[in-house]
Write a protein that holds these residues in place. Structure first.
Motif, PDB file in Angstrom:
ATOM      1  N   TYR A 124      -6.547 -15.130 -17.079  1.00 16.84           N
ATOM      2  CA  TYR A 124      -6.998 -13.926 -17.791  1.00 16.84           C
ATOM      3  C   TYR A 124      -7.111 -14.224 -19.294  1.00 16.84           C
ATOM      4  O   TYR A 124      -8.097 -13.866 -19.944  1.00 16.84           O
ATOM      5  CB  TYR A 124      -6.013 -12.771 -17.596  1.00 16.84           C
ATOM      6  CG  TYR A 124      -5.708 -12.389 -16.168  1.00 16.84           C
ATOM      7  CD1 TYR A 124      -6.672 -11.757 -15.381  1.00 16.84           C
ATOM      8  CD2 TYR A 124      -4.452 -12.620 -15.609  1.00 16.84           C
ATOM      9  CE1 TYR A 124      -6.381 -11.372 -14.077  1.00 16.84           C
ATOM     10  CE2 TYR A 124      -4.160 -12.244 -14.305  1.00 16.84           C
ATOM     11  CZ  TYR A 124      -5.125 -11.623 -13.543  1.00 16.84           C
ATOM     12  OH  TYR A 124      -4.827 -11.245 -12.259  1.00 16.84           O
TER      13      TYR A 124
ATOM     14  N   THR B 280      -1.781  -9.927 -23.242  1.00 16.50           N
ATOM     15  CA  THR B 280      -2.585  -9.930 -22.019  1.00 16.50           C
ATOM     16  C   THR B 280      -2.012  -8.995 -20.947  1.00 16.50           C
ATOM     17  O   THR B 280      -2.709  -8.136 -20.423  1.00 16.50           O
ATOM     18  CB  THR B 280      -2.712 -11.368 -21.470  1.00 16.50           C
ATOM     19  OG1 THR B 280      -3.390 -12.170 -22.455  1.00 16.50           O
ATOM     20  CG2 THR B 280      -3.492 -11.409 -20.157  1.00 16.50           C
ATOM     21  N   LEU B 281      -0.731  -9.150 -20.637  1.00 20.42           N
ATOM     22  CA  LEU B 281      -0.146  -8.385 -19.529  1.00 20.42           C
ATOM     23  C   LEU B 281       0.581  -7.124 -20.002  1.00 20.42           C
ATOM     24  O   LEU B 281       1.296  -7.152 -21.011  1.00 20.42           O
ATOM     25  CB  LEU B 281       0.847  -9.247 -18.743  1.00 20.42           C
ATOM     26  CG  LEU B 281       0.288 -10.454 -17.989  1.00 20.42           C
ATOM     27  CD1 LEU B 281       1.405 -11.119 -17.173  1.00 20.42           C
ATOM     28  CD2 LEU B 281      -0.853 -10.052 -17.051  1.00 20.42           C
ATOM     29  N   SER B 282       0.464  -6.058 -19.239  1.00 20.59           N
ATOM     30  CA  SER B 282       1.275  -4.856 -19.479  1.00 20.59           C
ATOM     31  C   SER B 282       2.755  -5.205 -19.498  1.00 20.59           C
ATOM     32  O   SER B 282       3.540  -4.614 -20.247  1.00 20.59           O
ATOM     33  CB  SER B 282       1.030  -3.828 -18.368  1.00 20.59           C
ATOM     34  OG  SER B 282      -0.268  -3.311 -18.438  1.00 20.59           O
TER      35      SER B 282
ATOM     36  N   SER C 143      -6.421  -5.428 -22.165  1.00 18.41           N
ATOM     37  CA  SER C 143      -6.344  -5.636 -20.708  1.00 18.41           C
ATOM     38  C   SER C 143      -5.163  -4.918 -20.086  1.00 18.41           C
ATOM     39  O   SER C 143      -4.944  -5.051 -18.887  1.00 18.41           O
ATOM     40  CB  SER C 143      -6.236  -7.137 -20.403  1.00 18.41           C
ATOM     41  OG  SER C 143      -5.164  -7.709 -21.131  1.00 18.41           O
ATOM     42  N   ASN C 144      -4.397  -4.176 -20.862  1.00 21.22           N
ATOM     43  CA  ASN C 144      -3.214  -3.491 -20.310  1.00 21.22           C
ATOM     44  C   ASN C 144      -3.683  -2.263 -19.552  1.00 21.22           C
ATOM     45  O   ASN C 144      -4.334  -1.391 -20.116  1.00 21.22           O
ATOM     46  CB  ASN C 144      -2.256  -3.056 -21.417  1.00 21.22           C
ATOM     47  CG  ASN C 144      -1.833  -4.194 -22.333  1.00 21.22           C
ATOM     48  OD1 ASN C 144      -1.624  -3.983 -23.517  1.00 21.22           O
ATOM     49  ND2 ASN C 144      -1.731  -5.394 -21.806  1.00 21.22           N
ATOM     50  N   THR C 145      -3.325  -2.186 -18.270  1.00 21.85           N
ATOM     51  CA  THR C 145      -3.799  -1.073 -17.441  1.00 21.85           C
ATOM     52  C   THR C 145      -2.655  -0.258 -16.843  1.00 21.85           C
ATOM     53  O   THR C 145      -2.904   0.712 -16.128  1.00 21.85           O
ATOM     54  CB  THR C 145      -4.724  -1.569 -16.307  1.00 21.85           C
ATOM     55  OG1 THR C 145      -3.965  -2.373 -15.405  1.00 21.85           O
ATOM     56  CG2 THR C 145      -5.901  -2.357 -16.849  1.00 21.85           C
ATOM     57  N   ALA C 146      -1.416  -0.636 -17.101  1.00 22.58           N
ATOM     58  CA  ALA C 146      -0.289   0.155 -16.590  1.00 22.58           C
ATOM     59  C   ALA C 146      -0.259   1.507 -17.296  1.00 22.58           C
ATOM     60  O   ALA C 146      -0.600   1.617 -18.477  1.00 22.58           O
ATOM     61  CB  ALA C 146       1.029  -0.583 -16.829  1.00 22.58           C
TER      62      ALA C 146
ATOM     63  N   PHE D   2       2.427  -3.907 -14.496  1.00 17.93           N
ATOM     64  CA  PHE D   2       1.071  -3.554 -14.074  1.00 17.93           C
ATOM     65  C   PHE D   2       0.965  -3.346 -12.561  1.00 17.93           C
ATOM     66  O   PHE D   2       0.395  -2.354 -12.091  1.00 17.93           O
ATOM     67  CB  PHE D   2       0.061  -4.617 -14.555  1.00 17.93           C
ATOM     68  CG  PHE D   2      -1.064  -4.847 -13.598  1.00 17.93           C
ATOM     69  CD1 PHE D   2      -2.062  -3.891 -13.429  1.00 17.93           C
ATOM     70  CD2 PHE D   2      -1.113  -6.005 -12.824  1.00 17.93           C
ATOM     71  CE1 PHE D   2      -3.086  -4.088 -12.504  1.00 17.93           C
ATOM     72  CE2 PHE D   2      -2.132  -6.208 -11.907  1.00 17.93           C
ATOM     73  CZ  PHE D   2      -3.120  -5.238 -11.747  1.00 17.93           C
TER      74      PHE D   2
ATOM     75  N   ASN E  17      -6.730  -4.093 -10.619  1.00 18.47           N
ATOM     76  CA  ASN E  17      -7.318  -4.837 -11.735  1.00 18.47           C
ATOM     77  C   ASN E  17      -7.017  -6.334 -11.728  1.00 18.47           C
ATOM     78  O   ASN E  17      -7.801  -7.120 -12.238  1.00 18.47           O
ATOM     79  CB  ASN E  17      -6.848  -4.228 -13.062  1.00 18.47           C
ATOM     80  CG  ASN E  17      -7.630  -4.749 -14.236  1.00 18.47           C
ATOM     81  OD1 ASN E  17      -8.859  -4.817 -14.174  1.00 18.47           O
ATOM     82  ND2 ASN E  17      -6.951  -5.137 -15.302  1.00 18.47           N
TER      83      ASN E  17
ATOM     84  N   PHE F 156     -12.483  -9.489 -18.292  1.00 24.50           N
ATOM     85  CA  PHE F 156     -11.498  -9.686 -19.363  1.00 24.50           C
ATOM     86  C   PHE F 156     -12.162 -10.217 -20.635  1.00 24.50           C
ATOM     87  O   PHE F 156     -11.752  -9.851 -21.744  1.00 24.50           O
ATOM     88  CB  PHE F 156     -10.360 -10.586 -18.867  1.00 24.50           C
ATOM     89  CG  PHE F 156      -9.582  -9.904 -17.774  1.00 24.50           C
ATOM     90  CD1 PHE F 156      -8.611  -8.967 -18.090  1.00 24.50           C
ATOM     91  CD2 PHE F 156      -9.864 -10.144 -16.431  1.00 24.50           C
ATOM     92  CE1 PHE F 156      -7.918  -8.287 -17.090  1.00 24.50           C
ATOM     93  CE2 PHE F 156      -9.179  -9.481 -15.427  1.00 24.50           C
ATOM     94  CZ  PHE F 156      -8.206  -8.544 -15.755  1.00 24.50           C
TER      95      PHE F 156
HETATM   96  C1  1QQ Z   1      -2.090  -5.616 -16.850  1.00 32.07           C
HETATM   97  C2  1QQ Z   1      -3.304  -5.994 -16.093  1.00 32.07           C
HETATM   98  C3  1QQ Z   1      -3.518  -7.429 -15.808  1.00 32.07           C
HETATM   99  C4  1QQ Z   1      -4.330  -7.665 -14.592  1.00 32.07           C
HETATM  100  C5  1QQ Z   1      -4.195  -7.943 -17.044  1.00 32.07           C
HETATM  101  C6  1QQ Z   1      -4.564  -9.351 -17.077  1.00 32.07           C
HETATM  102  O1  1QQ Z   1      -4.121  -5.159 -15.827  1.00 32.07           O
HETATM  103  O2  1QQ Z   1      -1.133  -6.397 -16.961  1.00 32.07           O
HETATM  104  O3  1QQ Z   1      -2.062  -4.458 -17.302  1.00 32.07           O
END
Ligand code: 1QQ
Length: 374
Positions: free
Chosen positions: A49, A105-107, A128-131, A178, A254, A305
């Motif tokens: 990512y 990058t990561l939540s 890219s944080n989707t949580a 996430f 995601n 991404f």
């Molecule tokens: C998060 C994601 C991951 C898939 C991002 C790379 O959505 O950690 O929130």
């Protein structure tokens, strides 16, 4: 060494004086280069990512360098997919007095590192944080990534209609911010659609052998497998499911929006359904120009991404130019006011919770690539 950083936010240092410019919008001119820190996972489990994000940011930075008036000093650092390293880098960028931090990058890293920036009054833009809940960390935290809660209801509604789902098995790793949030979004969306969950099976994000869990899933005879996982688990899970003859649809969150799904799972990835925040096939002028520039620079197509990273730096530039100033509070205010900005992600706005608002799509893997599920 970093003593000037300890003055904290709003210290009125000489550097922030240089960050006030003249003019506005396209004619804004700021004397000093605007320092932007980016914390990406360039090594470790989330590297695929992070590498994409780095390309997107570098491409946007190169385009901004051509534009003139405002220049950026973009510093990209690797958190090694380790939240503790993300905290260290946030501390470093805060003491370097960057104007804004992009990432991490990561939540799972954001929940730990973003408070460092919030406490110092340094704006953060997640790309890219989707949580759920990331922007609740505080009023300096923004994101241009859609949450799982924003994307998954549409994915489940579409899949339910397409495949007539009645009964599914849900699988997720329960040791990542996430994937846990994605699980909650899936569970709520399935309930909303009246789809039964025969079984919920948990695993670890570092697991690579899913055969026992898949045997357990198979016993429920589900209409689909619904999976919240990062790519390191998604690839073996999908591969082993197909090897075991499980041929029902697999629906991912995601974490599946990664070309490694097709590169590494090959034929097994065909038919996998994933909701996405970027429509690779969009013919809006921003996207067609982006696809062409990315291909010319890197010899390959971007993924979601890269698109979110590219959009992110351009949105930061837009915010800086709005007030023609790159101090923390000017950027914060302007980011909060972004509305209907044309981007590669479509028309983009920031809502009252500092979350992203723009269209999402449902995709399916077809002939080794993501295609829009019509
Ligand atoms: C998060 C994601 C991951 C898939 C991002 C790379 O959505 O950690 O929130």
């Amino acid at each position: 060494l970093a003593s000037c950083g300890s003055e904290g936010e709003g210290s009125g240092s000489a550097a922030s004086g240089d960050l006030a410019g003249e003019g506005s919008g396209d004619s804004c001119s700021i004397e000093a280069a605007v320092p932007i820190g980016a914390v990406l996972s360039l090594t470790g489990a989330a590297a695929s990512y992070g590498e994409s994000q780095q390309r997107g940011l570098d491409l946007a930075a190169a385009e901004l360098a051509e534009k003139g008036g405002v220049t950026y000093d973009l510093r990209i650092e690797d958190d090694q997919t380790d939240p503790r390293q993300a905290i260290t880098l946030f501390d470093q960028f805060v003491s370097d007095d960057v104007s804004l931090i992009i990432g991490p990058t990561l939540s799972n890293a954001a929940v730990q590192a973003d408070p460092v920036a919030q406490d110092a009054g340094v704006p953060v833009l997640g790309i890219s944080n989707t949580a759920a809940g990331i922007t609740d960390i505080g009023d300096y935290v923004f994101r241009d990534s859609l949450t799982e809660q924003a994307v998954i209801p549409q994915t489940i509604a579409k899949a339910t209609e397409e495949f007539g789902l009645q009964n599914v098995v849900v699988m997720y790793s329960n040791d990542d911010a996430f994937t846990e949030s994605g699980y909650e979004a899936f569970a709520a969306a399935l309930e909303d659609e009246g789809v039964g969950v025969a079984e919920t099976i948990t695993f670890s994000k570092s697991d690579t052998d899913f055969r026992a869990l898949l045997t357990q899933a198979q016993a429920s005879n589900p209409d689909a497998l619904v999976v919240s996982a990062l790519i390191e688990a998604a690839v073996p899970l999908v591969t082993q499911a197909r090897e075991m003859g499980i041929d029902v649809p697999i629906i991912g969150g995601n974490g599946f929006n990664n070309p490694r799904l097709m590169a590494d799972a090959g034929e097994a990835a065909e038919g996998v359904v994933v909701g996405a925040a970027w429509n690779s096939a969009s013919e809006n002028p921003e996207n067609t120009a982006f696809l062409e520039a990315f291909e010319a620079e890197y010899g390959t197509q971007p993924d979601q991404f890269a698109a979110q990273a590219y959009a992110g730096l351009l949105l930061v530039d837009q915010a800086v130019r709005t007030n023609c100033a790159a101090d923390h509070d000017s950027i914060k205010e302007a980011l909060g006011g972004l509305e209907n900005v044309p981007t590669v992600l479509g028309e983009f706005s920031i809502d009252e919770n500092r979350d992203a608002v723009h269209p999402a799509v449902v995709q399916v893997v077809q002939d080794g690539a993501f295609a829009v599920l019509e």
